[in-house]
Design an enzyme around this catalytic site. Sequence first.
Site, short mmCIF file in Angstrom:
data_model
loop_
_atom_site.label_atom_id
_atom_site.label_comp_id
_atom_site.label_asym_id
_atom_site.label_seq_id
_atom_site.Cartn_x
_atom_site.Cartn_y
_atom_site.Cartn_z
CB ALA A 1 36.87 48.89 41.12
CG ASP A 2 35.51 45.14 37.55
OD1 ASP A 2 34.42 44.96 38.10
OD2 ASP A 2 35.64 45.83 36.53
CB ALA A 3 41.45 43.13 40.01
#
Length: 406
Positions: free
Chosen positions: A174-176
Site C-alpha cells: 500500500a505504501d509503495a
Amino acid sequence: MTDATHRGVLDGYRVIDCSIAMAGPFAAQRLGDLGADVIKVEPTTGEWQRGAAAGGAKGNEINVSFLSLNRNKRSLAIDLKSEEGRQIVRELVAGADVFLQNYRPGVAARLGLDYETLAAINPALVYVSISGYGEDGPYRDRPGQDLILQAMSGAMLSAGRDGEPPAPAGQYLADAVTASTAFEGVLAALLHRERTGEGQLVTVNMLDALTTLQMQELSVYTVGGVPQQRGEEPHAHVYIRAPYGIFETADGFLALAFADLEALGAVLEEPRLAGLDAETHGWTHRDELHAIVAGHLRGRSTQHWLDVLLPAGMWVGPVYGYEDLVQDPQIRHNGTFVEYDHPTEGRVKTPGFPYRMTKTPPRIDRGAPRVGEHTREILGELGIESDRADSLVGSGVVAEPVSAPV
C-alpha cells in the site's frame, strides 16, 4: 555516487518534503533521483522513521528504513511548533515548486502549512497531500497503515484457499503503490504548470491507490458480474484459470501460469490432461487440475521442472528469496541494485531506479542525510546570516549535527 556532470530531468526544481514514514518520503526520493533539490523538513530530533527500523536493521547512525527512503535529500531540522520555524518554511515555499506532506488531518492547517495558505504565498506551487483514506469522509481520522489498507482493498481474497486466512503481500504494498501514485501526480501537475503557469492541489490516498491498481480484477466483478470465489486448492488468483499458482517441488517451489493443458499433460505424461481445453476446463475443473499438477511437480526438483517445462513453452519460474533475487543474472545485468559510499553507514547496496532515461538518467548524488545536516546551508540560501543562524540553533528553532560523521 554517479557522475554529477549529467543533469537530471528535474534539475532546477525544488521540493519541500514534510512527509514521514514510507509513502511520502519514497515519492520525494523518486523526485530527488531525477535531479530535484529535495529539502526534507524534519523535527530537530529527527523524523520518526529514523528510530523505527524495519526488521530491526539499525545502522551506525541512520537505520536502514530511513536510509532507503531518503537519499538525494537535504535535511533541514526545524521546530515547526515555533512561529519562527514555520516562517522559515514559508520562506522556502516562496521559491519552491512542490510541497509534499502526509500530516494527520487538520495538522497542516494548524501549522499554517495547508494548501490555501501556501498557494497564497506561491500560486505556482504544486501541493501534494497524502492520506490514508481521503481528505474527508467517514474514515478520515483512521490510521492509514499498510496492512490495514491491504486488508480493505479486497485483494487478499483473490488468492489462496477458501476457508483459510487471507495472506498479505510480501511487500509494503500500500505504501509503495501510494508513493508511485503521488510521484505520478507530481509529474502531471508540473507538466500542467509548464503549460499554464498555475499550480494546484494534488490529493492522493492509500485506499484509492490500491483500489484503482486492481482495475482489471474489480471490473471483472463490477462489469462482468463474476464473483470473487476462492476454491479448495490454493489458487494464485480467482480470476485466472488453472493451473495457476505456486507449486511445491522436491526442494522448493515453482510458479506456473497459463499452461496449455494438452501440452502440459504431454510433458507430465498425465493422461487425465489429454484432450482438455484450457479456456473451458481451466475454469470448470480448477481445483481438480491444481491437485493433479501439484501431485506431479512435488516429485522432482525445481531446476528439473525449469529444464523440462521452459523448452516446452510453459510459463514457469523459480520462487526466490532475497538472497536469490540479489544474485539473479538478469538483476545483475540490469544493474537493478546500486552501490555508493555513505559518510556514516559505509558502503551501501540498495535497489536503484525503476526506469532508464538516455538523456537525463536518475542518479544518486547523496545518501540519506543526518539530522539537520544541511540546516545552515539551506538557511544561507534564504539569506540568513551566520549570526542569526547561530541564534536559531542556540534557541532550538533549528538543529544541526552535534558531532562529525563516525
